[in-house]
Enzyme design. Structure first.
Site: not given
Ligand code: AMP
Length: 869
Positions: A553, A556, A668
């Protein structure tokens, strides 16, 4: 005229010079005139004997003068117009046949400069009869063109001249550009320029401007015609340029006159509230009647109401509104910093462009809410009291919003720039004395309050200095004082106020054997402090970046190598923070390192360290050659044995058990957030604070405003954000399903809404193909609706261990239907269990059988009637 024929025929005589003059002819203002002659002429050849002197032409002259005094002018003063010859002459024969061979010739003269002229015809010996002379000029006739009137215009004196003529707008018409036309020498109108338009209130019909009838209007000359008054407006007069609004309807100043009159909107509908501590989220749907306008926005009025008297007052300016209080374009708003345990009434009013023209018609929908308990706001004012060589006394004020009864204060302090070694004092009073301090040294203090709802945020940092030592005591202090300061780690309760409790910390925590819990980096005022508490700073020179392997996010993700002093070089993954980041992005990025750095487990991605002192900011972790698990499985579909797959699941659950023991809820857990190395060891990754879900493309917004990866999330977490290790267990069940189906997408292409509904109705994912029954049963257990009935991570670890030890238990496969239909799993299926005891056994609640019987729940039908109460 033929009767008054002027004729001459002296063809036999020499030297003829016979003149015929007209009377004075007024040119009537024209400067070019035309003369049309009609005449007959005798062919000289047809005359016997006259050949020597006979002529077949005559001459035409003119003389200009302003009046009739030209009678006596000399012949040589005339100006010649032309020698006129006949196109056809007649002969004796023609005369006999009585045929008149009439010639017509036209000549023009100009430009003329005087008021009139004479014409003269000279005969020099022809046989000629002048039958008629017509003198005329040309004009462009008056005309109405483009609603402008152009008068009769006599053409110019030159044969190629164009006369520019201005037009006059006809009645009820106006112009922006003066209309013009050009009159040619031939009397034709050419090249029109500009035009007139019927003024407001009039429209063009048959080259005239006609009045708009009552009920019609025309607002501008540029509108082509009168229009009917728009809805909710009228006019009783002719020639209206606009229409009046009906009663209770209005027009905004900027509304065009062609727009319908509008009115304020009706009230918003179906407002619902969602309370989270002292924040309230309101959502509603737009009003049924927008009043005919598109510019509807919303205004929130906030009132605080007494639960005793019922009286309400305005909330005041401390309440924060997100995105704002007025002019809300969307149908939701968040109010923050409300008081805890307080009744509020929010009035949501729909407003449009004409609302302020009819304040009486304002309509709103009210929502009454009572806020929950909330942590206290930070202490804002801290004052120093008595200061000695070794102590500093402080006092402070209760936080602005205590949000409850303050149970105690926690005071954290440390010597300036020695932050890793700090002391915490707990106090029920709003004063403390920190003693045992070094003389002449600066100390940093932070205070936070605790209520039944927990700790509030720390105050800002306050810095105070102890008094310096006098020379006499310096030596003494150096000798004794040093001892007291070297005791930094541990727990001391000596010499203290009974209301106070004091603890010393070094590098984070008091080490109590066997208990390690996860520390939320949010509890740190300074995120940099948190990251350095849990992560090593690595020198940028120790890192070699090799290639880009993914996109995170924040920037890289690269692979590379890390060479630490005295150690062998080894491969690492390097997450970078892209340039141009905001302070919040840096904090969130490093937040992951602050969390990861607290974990130390073979199935949790290992943090090597961070690079924060140079740019780009980087997080360095162990390198996982096979990347993320979902992609890896998809790439290697059907390539592994069941034992290999169970081995992966064993690794993941072992990591999850570790996390849940640490008190960390992942939120998550999904195959895409598991990394796998070349030895097929799976490790849990992707840790974050609130952002975990922000950066997951699978996360979708729920109706409650949170962002949740629906397919992986337990129903109670979707419905009311109850995220626990038990909801992580549900997600683990989904990961099991993903692994056993080699990276298939859970619930395939069903929409999130359908998934929520199906799961709520008791449907569950069917067994993946060729899945051992024991594993599918474990998945179903993880997907129990009641979160307390789901297995714990340590139970799953031992179940998988058992299966790995006895692989024969993996032989029974689920008789899997090949269809992709969800399977209904009703825990109290009407005929699935013969007795209450059997059912309770099946859900591992056999020990309650007696209690059920005692309370009259002796049949499955009775159990099916059990209500929440
Ligand atoms: P993340 O931002 O953590 O989701 O990382 C983005 C992608 O980078 C992942 O999906 C992986 O493909 C790759 N990646 C992240 N961390 C590692 C690692 N430690 N080893 C190998 N690949 C990684």
């Amino acid at each position: 005229a033929p009767i008054h024929t002027y004729q001459v025929c002296k063809v036999m005589e020499q030297n003829q010079n016979n003149w015929l003059l007209t009377s004075w002819i007024s040119n009537e203002g024209a400067s070019r005139i035309f003369i049309e002659l009609k005449f007959t002429l005798r062919d000289c050849n047809s005359l016997p004997g006259g050949l020597g002197t006979c002529k077949e032409t005559f001459n035409m002259y003119y003389f200009e003068s302003d009046d009739e005094d030209g009678r006596n002018i000399k012949e040589n003063q005339y100006i010649k117009i032309d020698t006129i010859a006949a196109d056809e002459s007649f002969t004796e024969l023609d005369l006999g046949d009585r045929v008149m061979k009439l010639n017509t010739e036209v000549r023009d003269v100009g430009p003329l400069t005087k008021k009139g002229f004479y014409l003269a015809f000279q005969d020099v010996g022809a046989c000629i009869a002048l039958v008629s002379v017509r003198v005329y000029y040309k004009k462009c006739p008056s005309v109405i063109h483009n609603l402008a009137h152009f008068p009769d215009t006599i053409t110019g004196g030159d044969s190629s001249q164009l006369l520019e003529v201005s037009g006059v707008c006809i009645n009820h018409s106006v112009t922006e550009e003066a209309p013009k036309m050009h009159c040619s020498a031939e009397g034709e109108w050419l090249v029109p320029i500009g035009k007139c338009l019927c003024k407001a209130g009039y429209e063009e019909k048959n080259n005239t401007c006609q009045v708009c009838r009552p009920g019609f209007f025309k607002a501008s000359p540029h509108s082509p015609s009168c229009s009917k008054c728009p809805p909710h407006s009228y006019t009783l007069d002719e020639a209206s340029t606009s229409c009046l609004c009906e009663e209770d309807y209005f027009r905004k100043e900027s509304d065009p006159p062609t727009m319908a009159c509008t009115r304020p909107p009706s009230a918003p509908r179906s407002a619902i509230s969602n309370i989270n501590e002292t924040s309230v989220f309101l959502e509603w749907i737009p009003p049924a009647d927008t009043g005919g306008r598109k510019d509807v926005s919303y205004y929130i009025a906030c009132k605080k109401c007494s639960s005793h008297s019922g009286l309400c007052e305005a909330c005041g300016s401390h309440v924060r509104y997100l995105p704002q209080q007025t002019d809300l374009k969307n149908t939701s708003v968040m109010m923050m910093d409300l008081l805890a345990h307080t009744n509020y009434t929010f009035e949501i009013e729909a407003v449009n462009g004409v609302s302020d023209q009819n304040p009486g018609a304002r309509q709103f929908v009210s929502v009454n809410v009572t806020t929950n308990q909330a942590a206290p706001s930070p202490v804002s004012t801290v004052k120093k009291g008595k200061i000695t060589k070794n102590s500093i006394s402080l006092s402070w004020q209760e936080p602005d919003r205590p949000n409850g009864i303050i149970l105690e204060y926690e005071i954290k302090y440390f010597e300036k720039d020695q932050e890793t070694s700090y002391t915490i004092i707990k106090s029920k009073e709003t004063t403390i004395t920190a003693d045992g301090l070094k003389p002449g040294s600066a100390y940093v203090f932070q205070i936070r309050a605790r209520t039944a709802a927990g700790y509030g945020g720390f105050s800002q940092r306050f810095e105070f200095e102890t008094s310096p030592l006098d020379k006499n005591t310096l030596l003494l202090w150096l000798f004794f004082g040093f001892f007291s300061f070297s005791r930094r780690c541990g727990y001391s309760k000596a010499k203290q106020d009974p209301e106070e409790e004091k603890m010393h910390f070094h590098n984070g925590h008091i080490k109590l054997p066997g208990v390690r819990t996860y520390v939320d980096p949010h509890t740190y005022e300074d995120p940099n402090q948190a990251v350095h508490e849990f992560a090593k700073e690595i020198e940028a020179s120790c890192i070699t970046i090799e290639r880009v392997i993914g996109a995170g996010e924040f920037g890289e993700v690269c692979s590379g190598r890390l060479k630490l002093q005295g150690k062998r070089e080894f491969p690492v993954a390097i997450k970078t923070l892209k340039v141009g980041y905001t302070e919040k992005q840096r904090r969130d990025f490093l937040g992951e390192a602050s969390i990861m750095g607290q974990f130390d487990h073979p199935n949790i991605i290992h943090l090597e360290g961070v690079i924060t002192k140079s740019k780009p900011v980087m997080i360095v972790t162990e390198y996982m050659e096979n990347g993320s698990l979902d992609t890896f499985l998809k790439k290697n579909d059907g390539q592994f044995t069941v034992i290999q797959l169970v081995g992966m699941l064993r690794g993941i659950v072992s990591g999850m058990k570790y996390l849940s023991d640490m008190g960390y809820v992942h939120r998550d857990l999904a195959a895409r957030n598991i990394l796998i190395n070349s030895n097929l060891v799976c490790k849990v990754s992707d840790f974050g604070l609130s952002r975990v879900l922000e950066d997951d493309p699978e996360a979708a917004y729920t109706t409650r405003g949170g962002k949740i990866p629906i397919r992986w999330t337990a129903p109670e977490a979707i419905a009311f954000r109850k995220f626990t290790s038990a909801s992580d267990v549900w997600s683990y069940g989904i990961v099991m399903w993903e692994v056993m189906s080699y990276g298939e997408r859970p619930y395939w292409e069903m929409t999130n809404q359908d998934v929520i509904k199906a799961v709520e109705e008791g449907y569950r994912l069917p067994s993946p193909m060729d899945c051992p029954a024991a594993l599918y049963q474990l998945m179903l257990d993880c997907w129990q609706k009641d979160r307390n009935s789901r297995p714990k991570f340590d139970e799953i670890v031992s179940m998988l261990d058992k299966l790995i030890r006895n692989p024969s238990n993996l032989k029974t496969l689920v008789n899997a239907s090949t269809s992709n239909l969800l399977v209904e799993h009703s825990p109290i299926g009407s005929s699935a269990y013969r007795s209450v005891g059997e059912w309770l056994e099946a859900i591992k609640m056999g020990r309650y059988t007696e209690i059920f019987m005692e309370n009259g729940y002796s049949s499955m039908d009775a159990v099916a009637q059990v209500t929440l109460e």
